[in-house]
Design a protein around this motif. Structure first.
Motif, mmCIF file in Angstrom:
data_model
loop_
_atom_site.group_PDB
_atom_site.id
_atom_site.type_symbol
_atom_site.label_atom_id
_atom_site.label_comp_id
_atom_site.label_asym_id
_atom_site.label_seq_id
_atom_site.Cartn_x
_atom_site.Cartn_y
_atom_site.Cartn_z
ATOM 1 N N MET A 129 0.863 -1.178 0.000
ATOM 2 C CA MET A 129 0.000 0.000 0.000
ATOM 3 C C MET A 129 0.900 1.229 0.000
ATOM 4 O O MET A 129 1.832 1.321 0.805
ATOM 5 N N ALA A 130 0.670 2.158 -0.919
ATOM 6 C CA ALA A 130 1.580 3.294 -1.068
ATOM 7 C C ALA A 130 0.822 4.596 -1.239
ATOM 8 O O ALA A 130 -0.289 4.626 -1.779
ATOM 9 N N ASP A 131 1.421 5.669 -0.745
ATOM 10 C CA ASP A 131 0.974 7.020 -1.082
ATOM 11 C C ASP A 131 2.219 7.838 -1.413
ATOM 12 O O ASP A 131 3.301 7.274 -1.620
ATOM 13 N N GLU A 132 2.090 9.148 -1.474
ATOM 14 C CA GLU A 132 3.206 9.973 -1.934
ATOM 15 C C GLU A 132 4.442 9.838 -1.052
ATOM 16 O O GLU A 132 5.576 9.905 -1.535
ATOM 17 N N LYS A 133 4.249 9.624 0.249
ATOM 18 C CA LYS A 133 5.374 9.651 1.175
ATOM 19 C C LYS A 133 5.555 8.362 1.971
ATOM 20 O O LYS A 133 6.391 8.308 2.869
ATOM 21 N N MET A 137 4.203 -2.679 3.678
ATOM 22 C CA MET A 137 4.003 -4.086 3.387
ATOM 23 C C MET A 137 3.951 -4.845 4.702
ATOM 24 O O MET A 137 4.398 -4.342 5.741
ATOM 25 N N LEU A 138 3.397 -6.040 4.681
ATOM 26 C CA LEU A 138 3.275 -6.871 5.872
ATOM 27 C C LEU A 138 4.020 -8.169 5.624
ATOM 28 O O LEU A 138 3.822 -8.822 4.598
ATOM 29 N N ILE A 139 4.896 -8.544 6.573
ATOM 30 C CA ILE A 139 5.703 -9.750 6.394
ATOM 31 C C ILE A 139 5.563 -10.677 7.596
ATOM 32 O O ILE A 139 5.200 -10.253 8.694
ATOM 33 N N GLN A 140 5.881 -11.953 7.375
ATOM 34 C CA GLN A 140 5.895 -12.910 8.474
ATOM 35 C C GLN A 140 7.094 -13.874 8.379
ATOM 36 O O GLN A 140 7.175 -14.839 9.124
ATOM 37 N N ASP A 141 7.989 -13.601 7.455
ATOM 38 C CA ASP A 141 9.208 -14.398 7.345
ATOM 39 C C ASP A 141 10.310 -13.521 6.755
ATOM 40 O O ASP A 141 10.147 -12.305 6.621
ATOM 41 N N THR A 142 11.421 -14.115 6.396
ATOM 42 C CA THR A 142 12.576 -13.360 5.914
ATOM 43 C C THR A 142 12.249 -12.604 4.629
ATOM 44 O O THR A 142 11.679 -13.167 3.694
ATOM 45 N N THR A 143 12.604 -11.316 4.620
ATOM 46 C CA THR A 143 12.305 -10.457 3.473
ATOM 47 C C THR A 143 13.485 -9.539 3.197
ATOM 48 O O THR A 143 14.094 -9.001 4.122
ATOM 49 N N GLU A 144 13.818 -9.353 1.937
ATOM 50 C CA GLU A 144 14.829 -8.390 1.535
ATOM 51 C C GLU A 144 14.141 -7.158 0.969
ATOM 52 O O GLU A 144 13.158 -7.278 0.224
ATOM 53 N N ILE A 145 14.638 -5.973 1.322
ATOM 54 C CA ILE A 145 14.026 -4.726 0.858
ATOM 55 C C ILE A 145 15.094 -3.769 0.355
ATOM 56 O O ILE A 145 16.268 -3.857 0.717
ATOM 57 N N THR A 146 14.672 -2.852 -0.514
ATOM 58 C CA THR A 146 15.528 -1.764 -0.982
ATOM 59 C C THR A 146 14.891 -0.434 -0.577
ATOM 60 O O THR A 146 13.683 -0.357 -0.362
ATOM 61 N N LYS A 147 15.713 0.585 -0.505
ATOM 62 C CA LYS A 147 15.245 1.877 -0.005
ATOM 63 C C LYS A 147 14.366 2.597 -1.017
ATOM 64 O O LYS A 147 13.350 3.195 -0.656
ATOM 65 N N GLY A 148 14.748 2.576 -2.281
ATOM 66 C CA GLY A 148 13.981 3.287 -3.294
ATOM 67 C C GLY A 148 13.954 4.776 -3.029
ATOM 68 O O GLY A 148 14.973 5.393 -2.717
ATOM 69 N N ARG A 149 12.766 5.384 -3.132
ATOM 70 C CA ARG A 149 12.627 6.832 -2.962
ATOM 71 C C ARG A 149 12.402 7.247 -1.514
ATOM 72 O O ARG A 149 12.127 8.414 -1.234
ATOM 73 N N VAL A 207 6.182 -3.303 7.660
ATOM 74 C CA VAL A 207 7.402 -2.630 7.229
ATOM 75 C C VAL A 207 6.966 -1.371 6.485
ATOM 76 O O VAL A 207 6.329 -1.441 5.431
ATOM 77 N N ILE A 208 7.311 -0.200 7.054
ATOM 78 C CA ILE A 208 6.836 1.074 6.517
ATOM 79 C C ILE A 208 8.030 1.894 6.031
ATOM 80 O O ILE A 208 8.867 2.325 6.831
ATOM 81 N N LYS A 209 8.101 2.085 4.723
ATOM 82 C CA LYS A 209 9.096 2.992 4.156
ATOM 83 C C LYS A 209 8.460 4.383 4.103
ATOM 84 O O LYS A 209 7.301 4.523 3.690
ATOM 85 N N SER A 210 9.200 5.426 4.491
ATOM 86 C CA SER A 210 8.609 6.753 4.521
ATOM 87 C C SER A 210 9.655 7.825 4.264
ATOM 88 O O SER A 210 10.850 7.589 4.352
ATOM 89 N N ARG A 211 9.147 9.010 3.910
ATOM 90 C CA ARG A 211 10.012 10.183 3.757
ATOM 91 C C ARG A 211 9.206 11.413 4.170
ATOM 92 O O ARG A 211 7.986 11.431 4.122
ATOM 93 N N ASP A 212 9.918 12.454 4.607
ATOM 94 C CA ASP A 212 9.261 13.689 5.043
ATOM 95 C C ASP A 212 8.788 14.498 3.851
ATOM 96 O O ASP A 212 9.268 14.333 2.745
#
Length: 212
Positions: A129-133, A137-149, A207-212
């Motif tokens: 689920m994404a918006d501008e900032k 995602m929801l995880i329950q086991d091993t996950t690899e992520i990248t930072k992106g924007r 897991v919440i990626k965010s920016r100001d």
């Protein structure tokens, strides 16, 4: 269906949402989200909802410009428009579901949409689920992520406890840690490596990626 389904709901949308579209994506417009796609030169593969947030003229445009349109009574239904669209998408077993425009001024709707991630996880369908900032995602086991924007990555439990959390590639590492509901230990971490790894032993973790 083997590709991605992008669900455009009627919440906060903008040019950033259009940048999420890739070739071959199935575009599902929910109520005013369908109008957003059309007004930005995109044809919804499917428009769905009660369409109580658009005018009769706008609804006529949605019906004309969409490949398919499914309308429902605004009263005689138990699900929100976004959940109706999500259920339709989930039944098609796509490679991924991406929820856009699913956040906005209504906190109740935003939380209900976040809970859809649990449904997707249970069904084994990757969902974000994404918006501008933000991107969630929801995880329950091993996950690899990248930072992106995004600059920050936060971890919040969606179960009472998430145990065995180990972070690799982050500024603030964890090793077999436990997070409980109401605890802010996982807020505002920073990914320092190109790719980070999150390992958990038990529980479900937002897991919440965010920016100001």
């Amino acid at each position: 269906m083997t590709g991605r389904i992008l669900i455009f709901s009627g919440g906060a949308l903008g040019p950033w949402a259009l940048q999420e579209i890739a070739a071959g994506d199935f575009l599902l417009g929910v109520d005013r989200g369908a109008l957003f796609l059309i007004e930005n030169g995109r044809q919804p593969d499917l428009a769905i909802g009660d369409f109580d947030s658009v005018t009769p003229t706008e609804f006529a445009l949605i019906r004309q410009a969409s490949k398919q349109c499914l309308s429902c009574d605004p009263v005689a239904k138990d699900e929100t428009d976004t959940e109706l669209a999500f259920n339709w998408a989930l039944a098609r077993r796509p490679r991924e579901i991406l929820l856009l425009g699913a956040t906005g001024s209504r906190l109740d709707h935003t939380l209900a949409n976040l809970h859809l991630l649990a449904r997707a996880l249970q069904e084994g369908i990757p969902c974000r689920m994404a918006d501008e900032k933000n991107e969630v995602m929801l995880i329950q086991d091993t996950t690899e992520i990248t930072k992106g924007r995004f600059s920050h990555i936060s971890l919040l439990p969606l179960t009472d406890r998430v145990t065995g959390i180990t972070l690799t590639g982050f500024r603030y590492p964890l090793h077999r840690a436990t997070l409980t509901l109401g605890q802010s230990l996982g807020i505002s971490n920073i990914l320092q490596a190109p790719t980070g790894k999150i390992e958990i032993a038990a529980g479900r973790l937002l897991v919440i990626k965010s920016r100001d």
